[in-house]
Design an enzyme around this catalytic site. Structure first.
Site, PDB file in Angstrom:
ATOM      1  N   HIS A   1     -18.312 -23.581 -17.782  1.00  0.00           N
ATOM      2  CA  HIS A   1     -18.174 -24.298 -16.513  1.00  0.00           C
ATOM      3  C   HIS A   1     -17.884 -25.778 -16.748  1.00  0.00           C
ATOM      4  O   HIS A   1     -16.903 -26.327 -16.217  1.00  0.00           O
ATOM      5  CB  HIS A   1     -19.457 -24.140 -15.690  1.00  0.00           C
ATOM      6  CG  HIS A   1     -19.467 -24.937 -14.421  1.00  0.00           C
ATOM      7  ND1 HIS A   1     -19.170 -24.396 -13.193  1.00  0.00           N
ATOM      8  CD2 HIS A   1     -19.740 -26.253 -14.187  1.00  0.00           C
ATOM      9  CE1 HIS A   1     -19.248 -25.326 -12.259  1.00  0.00           C
ATOM     10  NE2 HIS A   1     -19.600 -26.465 -12.837  1.00  0.00           N
ATOM     11  N   GLU A   2     -18.725 -26.424 -17.526  1.00  0.00           N
ATOM     12  CA  GLU A   2     -18.551 -27.862 -17.738  1.00  0.00           C
ATOM     13  C   GLU A   2     -17.253 -28.159 -18.473  1.00  0.00           C
ATOM     14  O   GLU A   2     -16.631 -29.206 -18.254  1.00  0.00           O
ATOM     15  CB  GLU A   2     -19.751 -28.438 -18.489  1.00  0.00           C
ATOM     16  CG  GLU A   2     -21.062 -28.386 -17.723  1.00  0.00           C
ATOM     17  CD  GLU A   2     -20.998 -29.095 -16.379  1.00  0.00           C
ATOM     18  OE1 GLU A   2     -20.214 -30.048 -16.235  1.00  0.00           O
ATOM     19  OE2 GLU A   2     -21.734 -28.680 -15.461  1.00  0.00           O
TER      20      GLU A   2
ATOM     21  N   HIS B   1     -14.475 -28.766 -16.102  1.00  0.00           N
ATOM     22  CA  HIS B   1     -14.375 -30.160 -15.665  1.00  0.00           C
ATOM     23  C   HIS B   1     -13.651 -30.996 -16.720  1.00  0.00           C
ATOM     24  O   HIS B   1     -12.819 -31.856 -16.394  1.00  0.00           O
ATOM     25  CB  HIS B   1     -15.769 -30.741 -15.449  1.00  0.00           C
ATOM     26  CG  HIS B   1     -16.462 -30.276 -14.210  1.00  0.00           C
ATOM     27  ND1 HIS B   1     -15.924 -30.392 -12.953  1.00  0.00           N
ATOM     28  CD2 HIS B   1     -17.693 -29.711 -14.041  1.00  0.00           C
ATOM     29  CE1 HIS B   1     -16.782 -29.922 -12.053  1.00  0.00           C
ATOM     30  NE2 HIS B   1     -17.853 -29.496 -12.692  1.00  0.00           N
TER      31      HIS B   1
ATOM     32  N   HIS C   1      -9.980 -30.513 -16.574  1.00  0.00           N
ATOM     33  CA  HIS C   1      -9.438 -31.219 -15.415  1.00  0.00           C
ATOM     34  C   HIS C   1      -9.216 -32.693 -15.773  1.00  0.00           C
ATOM     35  O   HIS C   1      -8.167 -33.279 -15.458  1.00  0.00           O
ATOM     36  CB  HIS C   1     -10.413 -31.075 -14.246  1.00  0.00           C
ATOM     37  CG  HIS C   1      -9.812 -31.375 -12.908  1.00  0.00           C
ATOM     38  ND1 HIS C   1     -10.549 -31.361 -11.744  1.00  0.00           N
ATOM     39  CD2 HIS C   1      -8.549 -31.712 -12.524  1.00  0.00           C
ATOM     40  CE1 HIS C   1      -9.782 -31.652 -10.716  1.00  0.00           C
ATOM     41  NE2 HIS C   1      -8.557 -31.880 -11.167  1.00  0.00           N
TER      42      HIS C   1
END
Length: 679
Positions: free
Chosen positions: A468-469, A472, A475
């Site tokens: 998940h992290e 980020h 991105h």
């Protein structure tokens, strides 16, 4: 101190502009903050002093170039204060937070600057700007207007008071929470009290005790959410109860770390500020500049999900009750443990048995990095020659398939008393063509560190969190924009979780899982039948998981839908009434965060925005469907997602970017199916 001695006062000469952490000392921060604020105010003053009519070149460009010193020191300092805090950083943050709020107000409430931006906004069709430049003017005008730039002088003075006071209170909330979390770490005298935990977990607990001078004992440090990952495996019910009760006691014990009065004052001031700015509630003020647009839209979605989630959780609870003895009822500290038993019995899935297959290095290199390589063609090489801000933080160079430079990725995996709870991504340097800056991003997690020589075995949830992290981080790495304002993850808050949630899908993608899920001792791959059983169990316990999240999201909304005239005097009573009103007041399913340790909403920038996770999950679930329909882990799929969505950063409306990627607006049905809310 001579300017040349302060590393923040000029750009770093290290690769990718990596901050020179080896040279940074405590005495550098305050002068750099002061110089940075002084420089930016002078830069803004030069813009408004111009007698020329406003143009994009003489107004927007210098604004975007302003504040570079302040940006350099702020990114480094706030990463340090959250991941490796000290008494010095705690004190300086409390001092500097209201000054930074005042500094921001000095810019956003400047009437002459606002007049220039408004002038450009009114003539947008005449300016012949490219799409990103036009959107820059639109965003500045919207943000300045919402920030109160149109208020009269008395209103602006009152707004400044609100902003400075709130910055002080939210900073204090975070520091209180960190202190109370450390103080409430649970000490166990014997290994028997930790029966059920694996060797790695007991080793981590022994290591945590040794670091506190408690040799021979065991310390279980608390995580940010209400629940603790070890509750699933701990056999002694009394041990589980102690951990849960400690977790829920944060911020309510009286004394200097009590957060209850802070919660009341923060929410009251936010409501008063919202009224000053022309909104009925803080939630209305926040959502006005998000994709949701109104708190009613948020309430409609959450209200659609909550009854089914609560109903599913009650059904799950009834299934757990027979596992307890006569006279015992399912309590919050029992849930994870009992569901683990049911999962093992019904689906033959034991998350504890999976941990030997989730060795951290394999997960990172052969899972997280492998998926990114297959999807986007990027590669990672560790750079031990580059010094990070803490010995546990590791630096990786990231390159595109053609060998061109993409940026640096820093991973800070382990928990420590100086690190706040949870997991997150921070930028240290953000890409911008205007400034010629590269990209450096950081992922922080809170995995217990085992004793020296022991492997780091991740839980199922910790593995998911790493994927998940890293979403980020991707991105932040992929965004290619002209203006600093749009760099990386600078998108609407209720959109920012979308890319990270999408990246979670690769954790269990067959090609990826087969590559990293290898037993750390035997070298055997995770058996396919275990994988099949894992997929068969998807949706199991979803009532609980959705309910605990929605309870927190709705609690956040309740706090921020109070008006300036509402008198709230007791945190516990308000919480109880808010949860009862939406049918999520089941004592066995507490909110993921209670108010006094709800860092997202009271210190983390998600105020009236914790709904963002499930709001973004609509896009996420719809995107997962797209990947499945189009062949999954393929370069052409990754290239499309990177170019049309991740790569645009915040340089266009996010829903427009989504439509460009998907070919239509997102549909909610895949989310309802995933969360078992479609029945």
């Amino acid at each position: 101190m001579a300017d040349t001695a302060n590393p923040f006062l000029s750009p770093s000469t290290l690769p990718y502009g990596l901050p020179p952490f080896a040279d940074i000392r405590d005495e550098h921060y305050r002068p750099a903050f002061e110089r940075g604020m002084e420089e930016q105010l002078a830069e803004v003053a030069a813009v408004v002093a111009s007698t020329d009519s406003p143009t994009f070149a003489n107004t927007m460009l210098p604004l975007e170039r302003s504040g570079q010193t302040l940006q350099r020191v702020a990114e480094v300092f706030f990463n340090k204060s959250s991941s490796d805090s000290t008494d010095f950083t705690n004190a300086l943050e409390e001092e500097i937070a209201p000054r930074l709020a005042a500094h921001s107000d000095a810019i956003r409430l400047n009437p002459d600057l606002y007049a220039r931006i408004a002038d450009l906004h009114g003539r947008l069709d005449e300016l012949d700007l490219d799409a990103e430049s036009r959107y820059l003017v639109e965003r500045y005008y919207a943000e300045f207007t919402l920030a109160g730039a149109g208020l009269d002088d008395a209103g602006k003075d009152r707004l400044r008071e609100y902003n400075q006071r709130l910055s002080t209170l939210t900073t204090r909330f975070e520091k209180n929470l960190l202190s109370d979390t450390n103080e409430l770490a649970v000490v166990f005298d014997t290994a028997d009290e930790l029966d059920g935990l694996g060797d790695g977990e007991r080793s981590a607990a022994a290591q945590a005790a040794a670091e506190r001078g408690l040799d021979g004992k065991f310390v279980v440090t608390l995580v940010l959410p209400t629940g603790h990952p070890w509750l699933a495996d701990l056999t002694p019910r009394s041990s589980r109860e102690r951990i849960m009760e400690a977790s829920r006691a944060r911020g309510i014990r009286g004394g200097e770390n009590d957060n209850r009065e802070l919660v009341l004052e923060i929410t009251r001031l936010r409501a008063e500020r919202a009224r000053l700015l022309g909104f009925d509630t803080h939630a209305a003020y926040v959502t006005a500049d998000q994709t949701a647009r109104t708190p009613e839209a948020v309430a409609d979605m959450l209200g659609r999900l909550a009854p089914a989630a609560a109903r599913n959780a009650r059904t799950e609870q009834a299934d757990l009750q027979p596992l307890l003895g006569d006279g015992e009822t399912v309590e919050a500290w029992d849930w994870a443990h009992l569901t683990g038993k049911v999962r093992a019995e019904k689906y033959d899935v034991d998350f504890a048995a999976m941990r030997p297959y989730f060795e951290a290095e394999r997960v990172l290199h052969d899972g997280v990095f492998f998926a990114a390589n297959r999807l986007y063609g990027i590669s990672f090489s560790e750079r031990p020659d580059l010094v990070a801000y803490h010995p546990d933080a590791r630096v990786f160079e990231v390159r595109n398939e053609d060998g061109s430079e993409l940026g640096l990725y820093i991973l800070d995996l382990y928990t420590r008393d100086s690190k706040r709870g949870g997991a997150w991504m921070n930028p240290l340097i953000s890409q911008s063509e205007l400034l010629g800056t590269p990209t450096v991003v950081v992922n922080n997690l809170n995995v217990p560190k085992p004793a020296a020589g022991e492997p780091t075995l991740l839980t199922y949830d910790e593995t998911n969190t790493l994927f998940h992290e890293f979403g980020h981080a991707l991105h932040g790495l992929f965004a290619r924009v002209t203006y600093p304002k749009f760099a990386g993850t600078n998108v609407f808050r209720d959109f920012v979780e979308f890319p990270s949630q999408v990246n979670e899908m690769w954790m269990l993608w067959p090609e990826v899982l087969a590559n990293y899920a290898v037993h750390h001792r035997t070298g055997e791959r995770m058996p396919q039948d275990l994988v099949d059983r894992l997929h068969a169990a998807e949706g199991f316990n979803e009532g609980f998981l959705t309910s605990e999240y929605l309870a927190a999201a709705l609690l956040d909304q309740a706090w921020h839908r109070i008006t300036a005239d509402d008198a709230v005097t007791d945190v516990a009573t308000f919480e109880a009434e808010a949860l009862a009103a939406v049918g999520l007041d089941n004592p066995a399913v507490p909110p993921r965060y209670a108010s006094t340790y709800f860092a997202h909403t009271f210190s983390g920038g998600y105020d009236a925005g914790y709904y963002s996770y499930i709001w973004s999950e609509v896009l996420d679930a719809d995107t997962v469907e797209w990947f499945r329909e189009n062949g999954g882990l393929l370069r052409e799929n990754g290239d499309r997602f990177r170019k049309r969505l991740l790569g645009v950063g915040g340089s266009k409306d996010p829903l427009e970017a989504y439509r460009d990627f998907r070919g239509r607006d997102a549909e909610i049905e895949p989310l309802l199916k995933r969360r078992r809310l479609d029945g």
